[in-house]
Motif scaffolding. Sequence first.
Motif, mmCIF file in Angstrom:
data_model
loop_
_atom_site.group_PDB
_atom_site.id
_atom_site.type_symbol
_atom_site.label_atom_id
_atom_site.label_comp_id
_atom_site.label_asym_id
_atom_site.label_seq_id
_atom_site.Cartn_x
_atom_site.Cartn_y
_atom_site.Cartn_z
ATOM 1 N N PRO A 7 10.651 3.164 -1.987
ATOM 2 C CA PRO A 7 9.406 2.537 -1.733
ATOM 3 C C PRO A 7 8.153 3.364 -1.608
ATOM 4 N N PRO A 8 7.053 2.866 -1.929
ATOM 5 C CA PRO A 8 5.861 3.872 -1.822
ATOM 6 C C PRO A 8 5.535 4.055 -0.285
ATOM 7 N N ASN A 9 4.933 5.094 -0.065
ATOM 8 C CA ASN A 9 4.314 5.112 1.477
ATOM 9 C C ASN A 9 3.093 4.191 1.703
ATOM 10 N N ALA A 10 3.371 3.457 2.413
ATOM 11 C CA ALA A 10 2.200 2.465 2.793
ATOM 12 C C ALA A 10 0.922 2.786 2.862
ATOM 13 N N VAL A 12 -0.546 5.725 2.184
ATOM 14 C CA VAL A 12 -1.013 6.477 0.907
ATOM 15 C C VAL A 12 -1.626 5.630 -0.114
ATOM 16 N N LEU A 13 -0.599 4.759 -0.649
ATOM 17 C CA LEU A 13 -0.898 3.790 -1.530
ATOM 18 C C LEU A 13 -1.695 2.739 -1.421
ATOM 19 N N MET A 14 -1.969 2.211 -0.061
ATOM 20 C CA MET A 14 -2.976 1.234 0.210
ATOM 21 C C MET A 14 -4.150 2.060 0.063
ATOM 22 N N GLU A 15 -4.599 3.172 0.755
ATOM 23 C CA GLU A 15 -5.790 3.901 0.522
ATOM 24 C C GLU A 15 -6.191 4.383 -0.929
ATOM 25 N N VAL A 117 -2.451 -24.454 10.385
ATOM 26 C CA VAL A 117 -3.384 -22.984 10.208
ATOM 27 C C VAL A 117 -2.499 -21.874 10.742
ATOM 28 N N THR A 118 -2.381 -21.048 9.727
ATOM 29 C CA THR A 118 -1.895 -19.620 9.788
ATOM 30 C C THR A 118 -2.686 -18.560 9.267
ATOM 31 N N GLY A 119 -2.518 -17.349 9.730
ATOM 32 C CA GLY A 119 -3.412 -16.163 9.533
ATOM 33 C C GLY A 119 -2.250 -14.865 9.589
ATOM 34 N N ALA A 120 -2.990 -14.086 8.527
ATOM 35 C CA ALA A 120 -2.225 -12.661 8.265
ATOM 36 C C ALA A 120 -3.352 -11.722 8.104
ATOM 37 N N GLN A 121 -2.908 -10.547 8.446
ATOM 38 C CA GLN A 121 -3.996 -9.313 8.321
ATOM 39 C C GLN A 121 -3.218 -8.082 7.976
ATOM 40 N N TRP A 122 -4.125 -7.232 7.012
ATOM 41 C CA TRP A 122 -3.971 -5.933 6.808
ATOM 42 C C TRP A 122 -4.853 -5.102 7.459
ATOM 43 N N ASP A 123 -4.340 -4.117 8.211
ATOM 44 C CA ASP A 123 -5.392 -3.400 9.089
ATOM 45 C C ASP A 123 -5.032 -1.910 8.606
ATOM 46 N N LEU A 124 -5.798 -1.080 7.923
ATOM 47 C CA LEU A 124 -5.337 0.119 7.350
ATOM 48 C C LEU A 124 -5.376 1.168 8.649
ATOM 49 N N ASP A 125 -6.188 0.988 9.582
ATOM 50 C CA ASP A 125 -6.264 1.871 10.660
ATOM 51 C C ASP A 125 -4.465 1.656 11.473
ATOM 52 N N ILE A 127 -2.058 0.536 10.130
ATOM 53 C CA ILE A 127 -0.830 0.785 9.089
ATOM 54 C C ILE A 127 -0.766 2.249 9.108
ATOM 55 N N ALA A 128 -1.718 3.071 9.416
ATOM 56 C CA ALA A 128 -1.790 4.678 9.499
ATOM 57 C C ALA A 128 -0.886 4.943 10.722
ATOM 58 N N THR A 129 -1.038 4.106 11.730
ATOM 59 C CA THR A 129 -0.043 4.607 13.054
ATOM 60 C C THR A 129 1.415 4.152 12.720
ATOM 61 N N THR A 130 1.634 3.142 12.245
ATOM 62 C CA THR A 130 3.075 2.790 11.865
ATOM 63 C C THR A 130 3.540 3.445 10.780
ATOM 64 N N ASP A 131 2.909 3.755 9.884
ATOM 65 C CA ASP A 131 3.420 4.449 8.614
ATOM 66 C C ASP A 131 4.468 3.457 7.802
ATOM 67 N N ASP A 132 4.110 2.161 7.844
ATOM 68 C CA ASP A 132 4.984 1.344 7.186
ATOM 69 C C ASP A 132 4.084 -0.001 6.752
ATOM 70 N N TRP A 133 4.548 -0.692 5.897
ATOM 71 C CA TRP A 133 4.054 -1.884 5.375
ATOM 72 C C TRP A 133 3.954 -3.119 6.683
ATOM 73 N N SER A 134 3.159 -3.004 7.835
ATOM 74 C CA SER A 134 2.988 -3.632 8.864
ATOM 75 C C SER A 134 1.881 -4.536 8.557
#
Length: 485
Positions: A7-10, A12-15, A117-125, A127-134
């Motif tokens: 799997p791609p590095n989260a 790196v790929l997202m950036e 009502v549900t919510g989800a979030q991608w936070d690049l900063d 993700i950089a700390t977890t090094d995963d698709w968090s």
Amino acid sequence: MKIVSLPPNAPVLMEATRAIGYSLETALADIIDNSITANSTKIDIYFFPIGSPYVAIIDNGAGMDQDELINAMRYGSKNPLDTRATADLGRFGLGLKTASMSQCRKLSVISGKDGIVTGAQWDLDFIATTDDWSLKLLDEDEIKACPHIDEIFINSSGTMVLWQELDRLKVGEFNFDESMGKYMDRVREHLSLVFHRYLSGEAGLKKIRISINKISLESIDPFLTGKSTQVMDEESININGQKIVVSPYILPHISMLSETEINILGGKEGLRKQQGFYVYRNKRLLVWGTWFRLMRQGELSKLARVRVDIPNSLDYLWTLDIKKSVAVPPEVVRRNLAPIIEKLAGRSKRTWTYRGKKETEDSKVHVWDRIKTREGGIVYEINRDYPLIEVLREMGESEKSAIEQLLIQIERGLPLNQLYVDLTSDERVLNEKEVSKADLMPLLKQLFTGCRSEQERKEMVRRLSITEPFDQYLEWLYEFIQEGN
């Protein structure tokens, strides 16, 4: 053989996908595509540049439950080879993420469906700390802390896409408040054009309202349908059982357009740059202002525009990119388009050169003659056989010589270079004014004064009936004759 899952590095790929090349307006158009696919009829965009800036896009569409939301947040949520619903404006299952992350570092999606009502979030900063698709799943307090969240709770269903930490928009901006105003103007113009058929609600298409900071967008119709645009015969191209519809248009001559209409049709780049094909996928404008190398963009074809409607089932043939801003017609389509644009270019040339009349038509007598020289150049001369000039031949020799010298100086002094600049700059050249009856009658009187017999009068009537501008006002010519003048 050994198989390794790689799997791609989260982080790196997202950036990396942030650099796909979205502008603010193309990114927002991609989000609106999702809203339209979700059967939204109302889409509100909010720009907030103060304090903690954000951009929010809220629709009243079908909404998503938690499982659907998690899948929507997945990179590659749908295979581009899958068969899509006819109204689906998506393509790769990437648009929500790549478009949003191209503009911000924190993407939150809040959605309501069936009262939940549900919510989800991608936070690049993060993700950089977890090094995963968090992917963060937001709790109730985090959801309620989002701006404009009341609109999701009030509606029975709908979705909000929230962009925060707008790092890309802030780059190089000293005054972000003022720059956001410029961004909004650019976005408003782009969306008004790209979604103009949805905004106007044409037959068979549900009308959609899009607003920016509570100000509704107005449709920008690139064909000015309903004005005096010439609509040529519609043609169809069938590929693998799917139909591509081609609709050619010739815009009105520039002298018939208001300043507002010229700006709408040409924008900042002018009419010349906007000519060509306008390719729509499910009524959404993808690409415009190109002939796909089937013809050059020229001055005499600047009034020609061709609407091409393609279904999403033929995406694979048009090499559609992730941003949905590039579409290249396959060879089978190019072959069918070539004869269409050949006819269209000829019609545009006639409309542009003389407001729909053929300058080279030998059956008409014009004031100016266009003459091709032996060297291959073009010379414009005043027609010495024009009836009003013939009348001057009855003067004395000295007067005739003076008139001839005046005509020669007018020909030599014709400001061709400046005329070219004026015509190609989309400025309205106002010389072509309608002739009034009060203008024409004294000219007719002067022309018929020299007729000494009935035969000469009949010959003069015949000549004037094919001479500009008299050929355009035959009723006044016959009225003049009937009154015994």
